[in-house]
Scaffold this motif. Structure first.
Motif, PDB file in Angstrom:
ATOM      1  N   SER A  44      72.343  35.816  64.144  1.00 28.75           N
ATOM      2  CA  SER A  44      73.384  35.267  64.429  1.00 28.75           C
ATOM      3  C   SER A  44      74.574  35.907  64.686  1.00 28.75           C
ATOM      4  CB  SER A  44      73.675  34.027  63.523  1.00 28.75           C
ATOM      5  OG  SER A  44      73.836  34.703  62.245  1.00 28.75           O
ATOM      6  N   GLY A  45      75.739  35.655  65.427  1.00 27.57           N
ATOM      7  CA  GLY A  45      76.907  36.373  65.422  1.00 27.57           C
ATOM      8  C   GLY A  45      76.774  37.822  66.381  1.00 27.57           C
ATOM      9  N   ILE A  46      75.782  37.428  67.388  1.00 27.82           N
ATOM     10  CA  ILE A  46      75.456  38.512  68.307  1.00 27.82           C
ATOM     11  C   ILE A  46      75.935  38.158  69.741  1.00 27.82           C
ATOM     12  CG2 ILE A  46      73.625  39.518  66.771  1.00 27.82           C
ATOM     13  CD1 ILE A  46      71.608  38.397  68.745  1.00 27.82           C
ATOM     14  N   THR A  47      76.184  38.822  70.467  1.00 28.34           N
ATOM     15  CA  THR A  47      76.674  38.515  71.892  1.00 28.34           C
ATOM     16  C   THR A  47      75.431  39.052  72.948  1.00 28.34           C
ATOM     17  OG1 THR A  47      78.021  40.489  72.258  1.00 28.34           O
ATOM     18  CG2 THR A  47      79.041  38.522  71.453  1.00 28.34           C
ATOM     19  N   TYR A  48      74.542  39.855  72.737  1.00 24.53           N
ATOM     20  CA  TYR A  48      73.537  40.475  73.432  1.00 24.53           C
ATOM     21  C   TYR A  48      72.515  40.839  72.532  1.00 24.53           C
ATOM     22  CZ  TYR A  48      75.649  45.044  73.221  1.00 24.53           C
ATOM     23  OH  TYR A  48      76.370  46.227  72.765  1.00 24.53           O
ATOM     24  N   SER A  49      71.067  41.072  72.930  1.00 25.00           N
ATOM     25  CA  SER A  49      70.100  41.489  72.332  1.00 25.00           C
ATOM     26  C   SER A  49      70.127  42.977  71.611  1.00 25.00           C
ATOM     27  CB  SER A  49      68.785  41.357  72.875  1.00 25.00           C
ATOM     28  OG  SER A  49      68.504  39.741  73.505  1.00 25.00           O
ATOM     29  N   PRO A  50      69.669  42.952  70.404  1.00 29.16           N
ATOM     30  CA  PRO A  50      69.475  44.500  70.095  1.00 29.16           C
ATOM     31  C   PRO A  50      68.555  45.261  71.048  1.00 29.16           C
ATOM     32  CG  PRO A  50      68.699  42.997  68.186  1.00 29.16           C
ATOM     33  CD  PRO A  50      69.060  42.189  69.597  1.00 29.16           C
ATOM     34  N   TYR A  51      68.688  46.595  70.624  1.00 29.31           N
ATOM     35  CA  TYR A  51      67.619  47.667  71.585  1.00 29.31           C
ATOM     36  C   TYR A  51      66.362  47.624  70.640  1.00 29.31           C
ATOM     37  CZ  TYR A  51      66.097  50.969  74.611  1.00 29.31           C
ATOM     38  OH  TYR A  51      65.340  52.056  75.331  1.00 29.31           O
ATOM     39  N   CYS A  52      66.303  47.927  69.396  1.00 27.18           N
ATOM     40  CA  CYS A  52      65.219  47.840  68.679  1.00 27.18           C
ATOM     41  C   CYS A  52      65.382  46.773  67.426  1.00 27.18           C
ATOM     42  CB  CYS A  52      65.026  49.166  67.846  1.00 27.18           C
ATOM     43  SG  CYS A  52      64.995  50.778  68.998  1.00 27.18           S
ATOM     44  N   MET A  53      64.180  46.345  66.914  1.00 31.90           N
ATOM     45  CA  MET A  53      64.145  45.643  65.794  1.00 31.90           C
ATOM     46  C   MET A  53      62.806  45.985  65.232  1.00 31.90           C
ATOM     47  SD  MET A  53      65.666  41.707  66.804  1.00 31.90           S
ATOM     48  CE  MET A  53      65.708  41.434  64.846  1.00 31.90           C
ATOM     49  N   GLY A  54      62.654  45.623  63.882  1.00 31.88           N
ATOM     50  CA  GLY A  54      61.646  46.134  63.272  1.00 31.88           C
ATOM     51  C   GLY A  54      61.373  45.227  61.813  1.00 31.88           C
ATOM     52  N   TRP A  55      60.400  45.196  61.331  1.00 29.90           N
ATOM     53  CA  TRP A  55      59.841  44.684  60.203  1.00 29.90           C
ATOM     54  C   TRP A  55      59.788  45.941  59.069  1.00 29.90           C
ATOM     55  CZ3 TRP A  55      60.910  40.066  58.576  1.00 29.90           C
ATOM     56  CH2 TRP A  55      60.733  38.977  59.625  1.00 29.90           C
ATOM     57  N   PHE A  56      60.352  46.149  57.981  1.00 34.35           N
ATOM     58  CA  PHE A  56      59.807  46.864  56.684  1.00 34.35           C
ATOM     59  C   PHE A  56      59.542  46.074  55.621  1.00 34.35           C
ATOM     60  CE2 PHE A  56      62.001  50.753  58.455  1.00 34.35           C
ATOM     61  CZ  PHE A  56      62.561  50.141  59.601  1.00 34.35           C
ATOM     62  N   ARG A  57      58.855  46.713  54.783  1.00 34.04           N
ATOM     63  CA  ARG A  57      58.422  46.294  53.514  1.00 34.04           C
ATOM     64  C   ARG A  57      58.613  47.089  52.434  1.00 34.04           C
ATOM     65  NH1 ARG A  57      52.074  45.400  54.427  1.00 34.04           N
ATOM     66  NH2 ARG A  57      51.345  47.596  54.114  1.00 34.04           N
ATOM     67  N   GLN A  58      58.838  46.706  51.315  1.00 34.39           N
ATOM     68  CA  GLN A  58      59.095  47.648  49.860  1.00 34.39           C
ATOM     69  C   GLN A  58      58.194  46.575  48.714  1.00 34.39           C
ATOM     70  OE1 GLN A  58      62.901  48.558  48.921  1.00 34.39           O
ATOM     71  NE2 GLN A  58      62.435  50.325  47.906  1.00 34.39           N
ATOM     72  N   ALA A  59      57.302  47.447  48.326  1.00 33.79           N
ATOM     73  CA  ALA A  59      56.482  46.962  47.027  1.00 33.79           C
ATOM     74  C   ALA A  59      57.286  47.412  46.011  1.00 33.79           C
ATOM     75  CB  ALA A  59      55.115  47.469  47.065  1.00 33.79           C
ATOM     76  N   PRO A  60      57.130  46.871  44.736  1.00 41.52           N
ATOM     77  CA  PRO A  60      57.384  47.277  43.574  1.00 41.52           C
ATOM     78  C   PRO A  60      57.246  49.056  43.149  1.00 41.52           C
ATOM     79  CG  PRO A  60      56.729  45.227  43.319  1.00 41.52           C
ATOM     80  CD  PRO A  60      56.162  45.662  44.582  1.00 41.52           C
ATOM     81  N   GLY A  61      58.230  49.709  43.067  1.00 43.14           N
ATOM     82  CA  GLY A  61      57.812  51.145  42.702  1.00 43.14           C
ATOM     83  C   GLY A  61      57.518  52.089  43.978  1.00 43.14           C
ATOM     84  N   ILE A  69      56.722  48.821  59.280  1.00 40.30           N
ATOM     85  CA  ILE A  69      55.299  48.327  59.503  1.00 40.30           C
ATOM     86  C   ILE A  69      55.183  47.909  61.027  1.00 40.30           C
ATOM     87  CG2 ILE A  69      54.695  47.941  57.153  1.00 40.30           C
ATOM     88  CD1 ILE A  69      55.337  44.908  57.648  1.00 40.30           C
ATOM     89  N   ALA A  70      56.251  47.287  61.494  1.00 44.38           N
ATOM     90  CA  ALA A  70      55.945  46.939  62.787  1.00 44.38           C
ATOM     91  C   ALA A  70      57.634  47.087  63.741  1.00 44.38           C
ATOM     92  CB  ALA A  70      55.644  45.644  63.060  1.00 44.38           C
ATOM     93  N   MET A  71      57.456  47.814  64.844  1.00 42.37           N
ATOM     94  CA  MET A  71      58.733  47.982  65.621  1.00 42.37           C
ATOM     95  C   MET A  71      58.510  47.183  66.996  1.00 42.37           C
ATOM     96  SD  MET A  71      60.308  49.715  63.272  1.00 42.37           S
ATOM     97  CE  MET A  71      59.522  49.484  61.963  1.00 42.37           C
ATOM     98  N   ILE A  72      59.611  46.980  67.505  1.00 38.38           N
ATOM     99  CA  ILE A  72      59.673  46.424  68.891  1.00 38.38           C
ATOM    100  C   ILE A  72      60.843  46.809  69.714  1.00 38.38           C
ATOM    101  CG2 ILE A  72      60.532  44.076  68.242  1.00 38.38           C
ATOM    102  CD1 ILE A  72      58.858  42.750  70.564  1.00 38.38           C
ATOM    103  N   THR A  73      60.649  47.284  70.990  1.00 34.18           N
ATOM    104  CA  THR A  73      61.844  47.595  71.712  1.00 34.18           C
ATOM    105  C   THR A  73      61.866  46.106  72.683  1.00 34.18           C
ATOM    106  OG1 THR A  73      60.942  49.936  72.114  1.00 34.18           O
ATOM    107  CG2 THR A  73      62.389  49.034  73.717  1.00 34.18           C
ATOM    108  N   GLY A  88      59.320  44.982  75.197  1.00 40.76           N
ATOM    109  CA  GLY A  88      58.444  44.252  74.568  1.00 40.76           C
ATOM    110  C   GLY A  88      57.696  45.173  73.972  1.00 40.76           C
ATOM    111  N   SER A  89      57.807  46.720  74.128  1.00 45.45           N
ATOM    112  CA  SER A  89      56.672  47.486  73.406  1.00 45.45           C
ATOM    113  C   SER A  89      56.632  47.305  71.972  1.00 45.45           C
ATOM    114  CB  SER A  89      57.154  48.836  74.167  1.00 45.45           C
ATOM    115  OG  SER A  89      58.100  49.379  73.762  1.00 45.45           O
ATOM    116  N   THR A  90      55.594  47.785  71.548  1.00 42.29           N
ATOM    117  CA  THR A  90      55.533  47.410  69.894  1.00 42.29           C
ATOM    118  C   THR A  90      54.838  48.676  69.420  1.00 42.29           C
ATOM    119  OG1 THR A  90      53.350  46.408  70.317  1.00 42.29           O
ATOM    120  CG2 THR A  90      55.443  44.937  70.026  1.00 42.29           C
ATOM    121  N   ALA A  91      55.048  48.817  68.325  1.00 46.08           N
ATOM    122  CA  ALA A  91      54.400  49.850  67.176  1.00 46.08           C
ATOM    123  C   ALA A  91      54.193  49.283  65.884  1.00 46.08           C
ATOM    124  CB  ALA A  91      55.002  51.279  67.342  1.00 46.08           C
TER     125      ALA A  91
END
Length: 126
Positions: A25-42, A48-52, A56-59
């Motif tokens: 929210s609070g955006i006027t146009y789409s980001p260039y990159c988005m991603g999912w990260f994760r952090q386990a205890p310690g 873990i997953a990126m998208i342009t 729509g390319s992914t990694a």
């Protein structure tokens, strides 16, 4: 003001599935990159997953390749992470992140992303 809000986390048994969402929210146009990260205890936070967004390319990180899928609904301004065949080692806090800077490659480096959600917990039991 940009806000990213994750949802969809929870507890699931090994082999199960979850779908995480990240509403922007609070955006006027789409980001260039988005991603999912994760952090386990310690452990350190890992991408873990990126998208342009534009093409729509992914990694994916090797640890989730073939099991997780990142995609975005540009109309709803919502990023998703479909997680299948979950394993106990997938247990972590999951974060979405966004960057509006135009770059050559959307990388899984947390320092590349200035905008973060608050995280959603995923717990996988054996």
């Amino acid at each position: 003001q940009v806000q990213l809000v994750e949802s969809g986390g929870g507890s699931v048994q090994a082999g199960g599935s979850l779908r995480l969402s990240c509403a922007a929210s609070g955006i006027t146009y789409s980001p260039y990159c988005m991603g999912w990260f994760r952090q386990a205890p310690g452990k350190e936070r890992e991408g873990i997953a990126m998208i342009t967004i534009g093409d729509g390319s992914t990694a994916y990180a090797d640890s989730v390749k073939g099991r997780f899928t990142i995609y975005r609904d540009n109309v709803k301004n919502t990023l998703y992470l479909q997680m299948n065949s979950l394993k106990p080692e997938d247990t972590a806090m999951y974060y979405c992140a966004a960057d509006w800077a135009v770059v050559a490659l959307c990388r899984a480096r947390q320092n590349d992303y200035p905008y973060w959600g608050q995280g959603t917990q995923v717990t996988v039991s054996s």
